[in-house]
Write a protein that holds these residues in place. Structure first.
Motif, PDB file in Angstrom:
ATOM      1  N   PRO A   1       0.848  -0.932  -0.155  1.00 29.77           N
ATOM      2  CA  PRO A   1      -0.075   0.059   0.025  1.00 29.77           C
ATOM      3  C   PRO A   1       0.747   1.272   0.082  1.00 29.77           C
ATOM      4  N   LEU A   2       0.589   2.161  -0.621  1.00 29.64           N
ATOM      5  CA  LEU A   2       1.099   3.574  -1.033  1.00 29.64           C
ATOM      6  C   LEU A   2       1.186   4.299   0.443  1.00 29.64           C
ATOM      7  N   GLU A   3      -0.049   4.038   1.243  1.00 32.11           N
ATOM      8  CA  GLU A   3       0.009   4.903   2.389  1.00 32.11           C
ATOM      9  C   GLU A   3       1.084   4.417   3.535  1.00 32.11           C
ATOM     10  N   ALA A   4       1.605   3.229   3.312  1.00 36.26           N
ATOM     11  CA  ALA A   4       2.698   2.887   4.005  1.00 36.26           C
ATOM     12  C   ALA A   4       4.050   2.964   3.473  1.00 36.26           C
ATOM     13  N   TYR A   5       4.226   3.918   2.490  1.00 35.89           N
ATOM     14  CA  TYR A   5       5.493   4.229   1.895  1.00 35.89           C
ATOM     15  C   TYR A   5       6.693   4.551   2.858  1.00 35.89           C
ATOM     16  N   ASP A   6       6.441   5.245   3.951  1.00 32.25           N
ATOM     17  CA  ASP A   6       7.620   5.550   4.835  1.00 32.25           C
ATOM     18  C   ASP A   6       7.828   4.389   5.631  1.00 32.25           C
ATOM     19  N   GLN A   7       6.788   3.780   6.251  1.00 29.33           N
ATOM     20  CA  GLN A   7       7.128   2.741   7.183  1.00 29.33           C
ATOM     21  C   GLN A   7       7.565   1.498   6.620  1.00 29.33           C
ATOM     22  N   LEU A   8       7.321   1.343   5.241  1.00 27.94           N
ATOM     23  CA  LEU A   8       8.055  -0.006   4.501  1.00 27.94           C
ATOM     24  C   LEU A   8       9.480   0.538   4.395  1.00 27.94           C
ATOM     25  N   PHE A   9       9.809   1.468   4.083  1.00 27.70           N
ATOM     26  CA  PHE A   9      11.195   1.608   3.662  1.00 27.70           C
ATOM     27  C   PHE A   9      12.111   1.752   5.098  1.00 27.70           C
ATOM     28  N   GLU A  10      11.373   2.406   6.083  1.00 29.55           N
ATOM     29  CA  GLU A  10      12.177   2.503   7.323  1.00 29.55           C
ATOM     30  C   GLU A  10      12.405   1.141   7.986  1.00 29.55           C
ATOM     31  N   GLU A  11      11.160   0.225   8.002  1.00 21.51           N
ATOM     32  CA  GLU A  11      11.618  -1.124   8.539  1.00 21.51           C
ATOM     33  C   GLU A  11      12.255  -2.076   7.716  1.00 21.51           C
ATOM     34  N   LYS A  12      12.081  -2.148   6.454  1.00 25.27           N
ATOM     35  CA  LYS A  12      12.875  -2.943   5.305  1.00 25.27           C
ATOM     36  C   LYS A  12      14.518  -2.499   5.465  1.00 25.27           C
ATOM     37  N   LEU A  13      14.863  -1.233   5.786  1.00 28.38           N
ATOM     38  CA  LEU A  13      16.022  -0.823   5.993  1.00 28.38           C
ATOM     39  C   LEU A  13      16.860  -1.434   7.219  1.00 28.38           C
ATOM     40  N   ASP A  14      15.979  -1.284   8.352  1.00 27.79           N
ATOM     41  CA  ASP A  14      16.406  -1.818   9.396  1.00 27.79           C
ATOM     42  C   ASP A  14      16.798  -3.277   9.307  1.00 27.79           C
ATOM     43  N   LEU A  15      15.869  -4.266   8.747  1.00 24.85           N
ATOM     44  CA  LEU A  15      16.179  -5.431   8.724  1.00 24.85           C
ATOM     45  C   LEU A  15      17.369  -5.733   7.624  1.00 24.85           C
ATOM     46  N   LEU A  16      17.343  -5.059   6.455  1.00 24.06           N
ATOM     47  CA  LEU A  16      18.486  -5.265   5.466  1.00 24.06           C
ATOM     48  C   LEU A  16      19.938  -5.155   6.491  1.00 24.06           C
ATOM     49  N   LEU A  17      19.937  -3.900   7.370  1.00 19.50           N
ATOM     50  CA  LEU A  17      21.098  -3.643   8.132  1.00 19.50           C
ATOM     51  C   LEU A  17      21.309  -4.707   9.196  1.00 19.50           C
ATOM     52  N   LYS A  18      20.486  -5.329   9.670  1.00 18.32           N
ATOM     53  CA  LYS A  18      20.692  -6.547  10.451  1.00 18.32           C
ATOM     54  C   LYS A  18      21.005  -7.661  10.027  1.00 18.32           C
ATOM     55  N   LEU A  19      20.760  -7.884   8.668  1.00 13.86           N
ATOM     56  CA  LEU A  19      20.898  -8.928   8.019  1.00 13.86           C
ATOM     57  C   LEU A  19      22.450  -8.952   7.590  1.00 13.86           C
ATOM     58  N   ARG A  20      22.847  -7.695   7.078  1.00 16.34           N
ATOM     59  CA  ARG A  20      24.284  -7.319   6.788  1.00 16.34           C
ATOM     60  C   ARG A  20      25.326  -7.578   7.836  1.00 16.34           C
ATOM     61  N   ASP A  21      25.011  -7.030   9.077  1.00 15.50           N
ATOM     62  CA  ASP A  21      25.772  -7.312  10.176  1.00 15.50           C
ATOM     63  C   ASP A  21      25.732  -8.458  11.064  1.00 15.50           C
ATOM     64  N   ASN A  22      24.735  -9.369  10.652  1.00 15.05           N
ATOM     65  CA  ASN A  22      24.634 -10.711  11.653  1.00 15.05           C
ATOM     66  C   ASN A  22      24.318 -11.756  10.712  1.00 15.05           C
ATOM     67  N   GLU A  23      25.136 -12.869  11.054  1.00 16.65           N
ATOM     68  CA  GLU A  23      24.646 -14.207  10.257  1.00 16.65           C
ATOM     69  C   GLU A  23      23.525 -14.742  10.620  1.00 16.65           C
ATOM     70  N   THR A  24      23.260 -14.570  11.986  1.00 18.93           N
ATOM     71  CA  THR A  24      21.785 -15.178  12.448  1.00 18.93           C
ATOM     72  C   THR A  24      20.959 -13.858  12.755  1.00 18.93           C
ATOM     73  N   VAL A  25      19.722 -13.936  12.547  1.00 24.69           N
ATOM     74  CA  VAL A  25      18.770 -12.574  12.685  1.00 24.69           C
ATOM     75  C   VAL A  25      17.750 -12.945  13.284  1.00 24.69           C
ATOM     76  N   THR A  26      17.247 -12.152  14.117  1.00 25.51           N
ATOM     77  CA  THR A  26      15.835 -12.122  15.087  1.00 25.51           C
ATOM     78  C   THR A  26      15.545 -10.674  14.570  1.00 25.51           C
ATOM     79  N   TRP A  27      14.250 -10.624  14.201  1.00 27.88           N
ATOM     80  CA  TRP A  27      13.586  -9.242  13.723  1.00 27.88           C
ATOM     81  C   TRP A  27      12.116  -9.514  13.695  1.00 27.88           C
ATOM     82  N   SER A  28      11.294  -8.298  14.097  1.00 27.13           N
ATOM     83  CA  SER A  28      10.179  -8.250  13.903  1.00 27.13           C
ATOM     84  C   SER A  28       9.586  -6.979  13.453  1.00 27.13           C
ATOM     85  N   GLY A  29       8.589  -6.648  12.787  1.00 27.80           N
ATOM     86  CA  GLY A  29       8.050  -5.594  12.390  1.00 27.80           C
ATOM     87  C   GLY A  29       6.623  -5.647  11.932  1.00 27.80           C
ATOM     88  N   LYS A  30       5.874  -4.450  11.354  1.00 27.75           N
ATOM     89  CA  LYS A  30       4.527  -4.621  10.882  1.00 27.75           C
ATOM     90  C   LYS A  30       4.528  -4.938   9.360  1.00 27.75           C
TER      91      LYS A  30
END
Length: 348
Positions: A125-154
């Protein structure tokens, strides 16, 4: 300062053409462009993600994986990856694979994109434009910095203590934030300690300098090493043997693109007078012969303290031979001039 080329790999959007053949031809030409950029010693080549009839590349990692096998030194980046409408796990895995194929030359340029076609295409949904980027960037950086990942979001399913492979050669895999000029984006990149590239499509480029200062200030306040807070710009432009030839080659193809987008977004057609004004010393278009282009690049490096400069030569259906010549001149003529002027502090 690194010098690079990026492209959206424009294709002919006209009705009635064989889209498969058109795409095949453009992909072949794109590989030639990347291979030449590597041969002439440029530092980086980027390909952008789009989901439109007028652009070839919908999967930058796939294209860059092909480029990795025919190049030796040039860095290979998305420009950009539309992270908001993609899965960060797959983005990380794909670019890790490019990194392995290239021997450690891959980068991700993460952005929200200047077009919105990917959102309905992938069910976001376009109404989640900002939230999508913020959460997915957070996950991408966790994936980059950790071999094993725990993450949750909306915005996607949670990940509970799961390993993600393959791991890249580079540790960490470089991630840049690509932005169009909003202060919030600059501050976010700085707060996260990420390098920033700003797309400049109009106005006076020097007016973007304060945004880089905001990026730096946010990064320093968050305790990040200033050396990590690299800054870059991406621009439209062209290069030929003379300024007049560069201007004439580039005008009609880029006008066709800007007028087409203008019809979608509500601005009028571009005139030659407007174009010529925009390619002046203070304008957003970097069009000229080798010496003129080198001086304009150096002038803006000094204004903004740039670590990287990226230029898009193939805006619209610029003839392939002319694009190749521009890339050759950029590597063999402009790059040495830029390095010499910066080293010697010559006035421009």
């Amino acid at each position: 300062m690194e010098l690079g080329v990026f492209t959206f790999a424009d294709v002919d959007p006209a009705e009635g053409i064989d889209r498969g053949r058109e795409a095949e031809k453009r992909m072949k030409n794109l590989m030639e462009e990347i291979k030449l950029a590597d041969k002439v010693g440029l530092d980086v080549f980027g390909v952008g993600e789009h989901h439109r009839v007028d652009y070839l590349v919908s999967s930058p990692a796939t294209v860059l994986a092909g480029a990795a096998t025919i190049t030796e030194n040039i860095r290979l980046t998305s420009a950009v990856s539309i992270l908001s409408s993609d899965d960060p796990v797959r983005v990380f895995q794909q670019f890790s694979s490019v990194d392995l194929l290239s021997g450690g030359r891959a980068e991700i340029m993460a952005g929200r994109g200047s077009f919105i076609e990917s959102f309905p295409l992938f069910g976001y949904p376009l109404e989640a434009y900002d939230q999508l980027f913020e959460e997915k960037l957070d996950l991408l950086l966790k994936l980059r910095d950790n071999e094993t990942v725990t993450w949750s979001g909306k915005t996607r399913a949670p990940i509970n203590n799961l390993p993600v492979y393959p791991r890249p050669v580079q540790d960490p895999l470089p991630v840049w934030i690509a932005a169009g000029g909003t202060p919030q984006s600059m501050a976010r990149a700085g707060f996260l300690g990420l390098p920033l590239i700003i797309a400049i499509l109009g106005g006076q480029p020097r007016r973007f300098a304060p945004l880089f200062d905001l990026h730096k200030k946010a990064g320093e306040q968050a305790g990040h090493d200033p050396a990590k807070l690299k800054r870059a710009i991406s621009v439209h432009g062209f290069l030929a043997d003379t300024t007049e030839k560069a201007a004439d080659i580039f005008y009609e193809p880029q006008k066709a693109v800007m007028d087409r987008i203008g019809r979608e977004r509500g601005w009028g057609p571009q005139s030659r007078a407007q174009y010529d004004a925009t390619r002046g010393p203070e304008g957003a278009l970097f069009v000229g012969g080798p010496e003129e282009l080198a001086k304009k690049i150096v002038a803006h490096q000094r204004i903004m303290g740039l670590d990287r400069f990226m230029i898009q030569f193939a805006v619209g259906l610029v003839p392939h031979d002319e694009v190749l010549h521009a890339i050759e001149l950029f590597g063999t003529k402009v790059a040495p001039m830029v390095k010499e002027m910066l080293a010697q502090g010559e006035p421009v």
